[in-house]
Design a protein around this motif. Structure first.
Motif, PDB file in Angstrom:
ATOM      1  N   UNK A   1      28.609 -15.509-147.762  1.00  0.00           N
ATOM      2  CA  UNK A   1      29.246 -16.491-146.901  1.00  0.00           C
ATOM      3  C   UNK A   1      28.258 -17.191-145.981  1.00  0.00           C
ATOM      4  N   UNK A   2      28.753 -18.200-145.279  1.00  0.00           N
ATOM      5  CA  UNK A   2      27.900 -19.034-144.437  1.00  0.00           C
ATOM      6  C   UNK A   2      27.312 -18.248-143.263  1.00  0.00           C
ATOM      7  N   UNK A   3      28.115 -17.401-142.614  1.00  0.00           N
ATOM      8  CA  UNK A   3      27.613 -16.657-141.458  1.00  0.00           C
ATOM      9  C   UNK A   3      26.476 -15.729-141.862  1.00  0.00           C
ATOM     10  N   UNK A   4      26.677 -15.013-142.985  1.00  0.00           N
ATOM     11  CA  UNK A   4      25.641 -14.087-143.448  1.00  0.00           C
ATOM     12  C   UNK A   4      24.379 -14.849-143.861  1.00  0.00           C
ATOM     13  N   UNK A   5      24.562 -16.011-144.497  1.00  0.00           N
ATOM     14  CA  UNK A   5      23.411 -16.837-144.885  1.00  0.00           C
ATOM     15  C   UNK A   5      22.641 -17.285-143.652  1.00  0.00           C
ATOM     16  N   UNK A   6      23.366 -17.670-142.621  1.00  0.00           N
ATOM     17  CA  UNK A   6      22.724 -18.092-141.379  1.00  0.00           C
ATOM     18  C   UNK A   6      21.955 -16.937-140.742  1.00  0.00           C
ATOM     19  N   UNK A   7      22.566 -15.758-140.718  1.00  0.00           N
ATOM     20  CA  UNK A   7      21.934 -14.596-140.107  1.00  0.00           C
ATOM     21  C   UNK A   7      20.669 -14.188-140.861  1.00  0.00           C
ATOM     22  N   UNK A   8      20.722 -14.223-142.184  1.00  0.00           N
ATOM     23  CA  UNK A   8      19.558 -13.871-143.001  1.00  0.00           C
ATOM     24  C   UNK A   8      18.453 -14.900-142.817  1.00  0.00           C
ATOM     25  N   UNK A   9      18.827 -16.187-142.828  1.00  0.00           N
ATOM     26  CA  UNK A   9      17.833 -17.252-142.683  1.00  0.00           C
ATOM     27  C   UNK A   9      17.128 -17.170-141.330  1.00  0.00           C
ATOM     28  N   UNK A  10      17.879 -16.881-140.275  1.00  0.00           N
ATOM     29  CA  UNK A  10      17.284 -16.777-138.938  1.00  0.00           C
ATOM     30  C   UNK A  10      16.335 -15.585-138.870  1.00  0.00           C
ATOM     31  N   UNK A  11      16.724 -14.478-139.501  1.00  0.00           N
ATOM     32  CA  UNK A  11      15.859 -13.292-139.498  1.00  0.00           C
ATOM     33  C   UNK A  11      14.574 -13.542-140.284  1.00  0.00           C
ATOM     34  N   UNK A  12      14.667 -14.311-141.366  1.00  0.00           N
ATOM     35  CA  UNK A  12      13.475 -14.618-142.158  1.00  0.00           C
ATOM     36  C   UNK A  12      12.538 -15.547-141.404  1.00  0.00           C
ATOM     37  N   UNK A  13      13.118 -16.462-140.628  1.00  0.00           N
ATOM     38  CA  UNK A  13      12.321 -17.409-139.850  1.00  0.00           C
ATOM     39  C   UNK A  13      12.052 -16.776-138.496  1.00  0.00           C
ATOM     40  N   UNK A  14      10.957 -16.042-138.411  1.00  0.00           N
ATOM     41  CA  UNK A  14      10.699 -15.188-137.248  1.00  0.00           C
ATOM     42  C   UNK A  14      10.653 -15.964-135.930  1.00  0.00           C
ATOM     43  N   UNK A  15      10.304 -17.247-135.998  1.00  0.00           N
ATOM     44  CA  UNK A  15      10.117 -18.003-134.766  1.00  0.00           C
ATOM     45  C   UNK A  15      11.439 -18.487-134.161  1.00  0.00           C
ATOM     46  N   UNK A  16      12.525 -18.387-134.913  1.00  0.00           N
ATOM     47  CA  UNK A  16      13.828 -18.838-134.415  1.00  0.00           C
ATOM     48  C   UNK A  16      14.479 -17.697-133.641  1.00  0.00           C
ATOM     49  N   UNK A  17      14.777 -17.942-132.386  1.00  0.00           N
ATOM     50  CA  UNK A  17      15.427 -16.949-131.540  1.00  0.00           C
ATOM     51  C   UNK A  17      16.731 -17.534-131.006  1.00  0.00           C
ATOM     52  N   UNK A  18      17.903 -17.082-131.508  1.00  0.00           N
ATOM     53  CA  UNK A  18      19.165 -17.588-130.985  1.00  0.00           C
ATOM     54  C   UNK A  18      19.308 -17.259-129.507  1.00  0.00           C
ATOM     55  N   UNK A  19      19.981 -18.127-128.740  1.00  0.00           N
ATOM     56  CA  UNK A  19      20.117 -17.883-127.297  1.00  0.00           C
ATOM     57  C   UNK A  19      20.885 -16.606-126.979  1.00  0.00           C
ATOM     58  N   UNK A  20      21.819 -16.245-127.828  1.00  0.00           N
ATOM     59  CA  UNK A  20      22.558 -14.992-127.677  1.00  0.00           C
ATOM     60  C   UNK A  20      22.454 -14.212-128.974  1.00  0.00           C
TER      61      UNK A  20
END
Length: 208
Positions: free
Chosen positions: A39-58
């Motif tokens: 799903x979209x949420x899991x894809x977003x979570x995986x993509x953010x974890x792979x892109x180490x420089x992206x830090x969500x505000x929360x």
């Protein structure tokens, strides 16, 4: 049963269903790919974890789990995709605390999202890869002039809603095995891994 180590190749946006993604896992010591529709949420979570420089505000849900585990000295040692039933992959998270190992059942997308955050290896059993793995080039000699499909895999640029993804089931029951393999090759060449995964599941049922 022997375990096969997998790495994350990339995430491909579904060409047939809005909000669906195909997570592509790559066999470390081979050429097979294991596409898993997520799903979209899991894809977003995986993509953010792979892109180490992206830090969500929360913290995302998987980040919260990681923070919780760190606080209580729980370590994810590895993730094993241990079962495939009717196109659905089942996974286990192998955890350790105070030298005591625990096995936790999890959705494969969640397990992989956590594996990335813990730098934990991902495995599957050889028989699952034999059944569900696909080759990007089924007939390499015929496709040697084509652009390498691996280079076309990319992280998704946008994400859908957090609603559960409903993937329509195409009717391939009337196709012969040869026709199904032809359709599988076309889907893989077009980077339509969601469709490839569905055709692969139909082939597995027909050949079982």
């Amino acid at each position: 049963m022997s375990l096969v180590k997998l790495t994350i190749k990339g995430i491909s946006y579904s060409q047939t269903q809005n909000g669906a993604y195909a997570l592509i896992l790559n066999e470390v010591d081979g050429d097979r790919k294991l596409p898993i529709v997520i799903g979209a949420f899991e894809a977003q979570s995986i993509a953010i974890a792979l892109e180490k420089e992206i830090k969500p505000p929360r913290p995302l849900t998987h980040d919260l789990f990681k923070n919780f585990a760190d606080r209580f000295d729980i370590v994810v040692k590895q993730v094993i995709i241990h079962k495939l039933v009717d196109g659905v992959f089942f996974s286990s998270i192998i955890c350790e605390r105070d030298k005591i190992e625990e096995i936790i059942d999890a959705r494969t997308s969640d397990a992989i999202a956590l594996a990335i955050r813990f730098n934990a290896p991902i495995f599957t059993y050889k028989n699952i890869l034999d059944k569900a793995g696909i080759y990007l080039n089924i007939n390499p000699a015929e496709n040697e002039d084509m652009e390498d499909p691996d280079a076309l895999l990319s992280q998704p640029e946008t994400f859908g809603t957090d609603e559960d993804v409903v993937v329509p089931a195409d009717n391939y029951s009337g196709y012969s095995i040869k026709e199904l393999y032809d359709q599988l090759e076309i889907a893989v060449q077009n980077e339509d891994y969601e469709k490839a995964a569905k055709i692969r599941d139909v082939i597995s049922k027909k050949e079982s």
